[in-house]
Design a protein around this motif. Structure first.
Motif, PDB file in Angstrom:
ATOM      1  N   GLY A  44      36.959   3.128  53.659  1.00  0.00           N
ATOM      2  CA  GLY A  44      37.241   2.458  54.932  1.00  0.00           C
ATOM      3  C   GLY A  44      38.717   2.087  55.074  1.00  0.00           C
ATOM      4  O   GLY A  44      39.309   2.272  56.147  1.00  0.00           O
ATOM      5  N   ILE A  45      39.332   1.587  54.024  1.00  0.00           N
ATOM      6  CA  ILE A  45      40.759   1.238  54.072  1.00  0.00           C
ATOM      7  C   ILE A  45      41.603   2.499  54.239  1.00  0.00           C
ATOM      8  O   ILE A  45      42.552   2.527  55.029  1.00  0.00           O
ATOM      9  N   LEU A  46      41.258   3.564  53.516  1.00  0.00           N
ATOM     10  CA  LEU A  46      41.999   4.818  53.678  1.00  0.00           C
ATOM     11  C   LEU A  46      41.853   5.350  55.104  1.00  0.00           C
ATOM     12  O   LEU A  46      42.820   5.847  55.696  1.00  0.00           O
ATOM     13  N   LEU A  47      40.656   5.216  55.664  1.00  0.00           N
ATOM     14  CA  LEU A  47      40.443   5.634  57.057  1.00  0.00           C
ATOM     15  C   LEU A  47      41.256   4.772  58.015  1.00  0.00           C
ATOM     16  O   LEU A  47      41.801   5.279  59.001  1.00  0.00           O
ATOM     17  N   LEU A  48      41.371   3.483  57.732  1.00  0.00           N
ATOM     18  CA  LEU A  48      42.188   2.605  58.576  1.00  0.00           C
ATOM     19  C   LEU A  48      43.639   3.097  58.599  1.00  0.00           C
ATOM     20  O   LEU A  48      44.241   3.220  59.666  1.00  0.00           O
ATOM     21  N   PHE A  49      44.192   3.413  57.442  1.00  0.00           N
ATOM     22  CA  PHE A  49      45.566   3.916  57.383  1.00  0.00           C
ATOM     23  C   PHE A  49      45.687   5.250  58.120  1.00  0.00           C
ATOM     24  O   PHE A  49      46.647   5.480  58.857  1.00  0.00           O
ATOM     25  N   ALA A  50      44.703   6.122  57.934  1.00  0.00           N
ATOM     26  CA  ALA A  50      44.720   7.422  58.620  1.00  0.00           C
ATOM     27  C   ALA A  50      44.610   7.230  60.135  1.00  0.00           C
ATOM     28  O   ALA A  50      45.262   7.946  60.905  1.00  0.00           O
ATOM     29  N   THR A  51      43.804   6.269  60.571  1.00  0.00           N
ATOM     30  CA  THR A  51      43.649   6.009  62.003  1.00  0.00           C
ATOM     31  C   THR A  51      44.939   5.476  62.593  1.00  0.00           C
ATOM     32  O   THR A  51      45.323   5.870  63.706  1.00  0.00           O
ATOM     33  N   LEU A  52      45.625   4.602  61.882  1.00  0.00           N
ATOM     34  CA  LEU A  52      46.906   4.101  62.372  1.00  0.00           C
ATOM     35  C   LEU A  52      47.924   5.241  62.469  1.00  0.00           C
ATOM     36  O   LEU A  52      48.656   5.346  63.464  1.00  0.00           O
ATOM     37  N   ALA A  53      47.942   6.122  61.456  1.00  0.00           N
ATOM     38  CA  ALA A  53      48.826   7.292  61.503  1.00  0.00           C
ATOM     39  C   ALA A  53      48.429   8.206  62.663  1.00  0.00           C
ATOM     40  O   ALA A  53      49.288   8.754  63.360  1.00  0.00           O
TER      41      ALA A  53
END
Length: 187
Positions: free
Chosen positions: A55-64
């Motif tokens: 979920g945290i990795l997805l959050l960073f990917a979503t912001l990117a």
């Protein structure tokens, strides 16, 4: 081929889209499965750890992905004016729900003041914690937002299939083939 054009999505946007879709579906399935785990199940602690880390990795990917979306052109929408408006509002709702699910998940996980370890690689600190009923309220928001996200994503997929099969538009092809963009830019 890497960048978006007015006629199609580039490879980076396509990868963001499909990796996000698969990850979100996987996280939803894992989250639902975790609700039935018993205390002595080996995945009782492992499941949430994997869920939070992804979920945290997805959050960073979503912001990117959002940054990429703002610096790249958006391909022309196909369909009627009403369909174009609905698609635009639907995409905004998808982003709002994705971010809402992730922020509420973060608030659940950090309610006790501890950060989130991401696969042991790094830790995301708890920035907001010890609020009254934080874990419970964030848990409700997380669950219902995730359900709403799955329903809206299903509608998004059905709309893409409708555009492809019934309307004969290139909407789905553009999200599958980055070469479509470069072939059709001159039109």
């Amino acid at each position: 081929m890497w960048r978006n054009s007015r006629s199609g999505w580039g490879l980076i946007s396509i990868l963001f889209h499909w990796l996000s879709a698969l990850t979100i579906i996987g996280l939803f399935a894992l989250g639902w499965w975790m609700t039935d785990l018993g205390y002595y199940d080996p995945w009782y602690n492992q499941g949430p750890w994997v869920h939070r880390s992804i979920g945290i990795l997805l959050l960073f990917a979503t912001l990117a992905r959002l940054v990429w979306r703002f610096v790249q052109p958006t391909p022309r929408a196909e369909g009627s004016r009403l369909e174009t408006i609905a698609a635009h509002l639907g995409h905004i709702a998808l982003y709002v729900l994705v971010l809402g699910v992730m922020v509420s998940g973060y608030l659940i996980s950090t309610a006790d003041g501890r950060g989130i370890s991401v696969f042991g690689w790094f830790e995301v600190p708890a920035l907001l914690y010890d609020l009254p009923n934080q874990a419970s309220l964030a848990g409700d928001i997380h669950w219902y937002s995730a359900l709403a996200l799955m329903i809206l994503a299903g509608g998004h997929a059905l709309a893409a299939l409708k555009h492809h099969w019934l309307d004969k538009h290139a909407t789905l092809v553009r999200m599958l083939n980055p070469a479509y963009s470069t072939r059709n830019d001159s039109k």
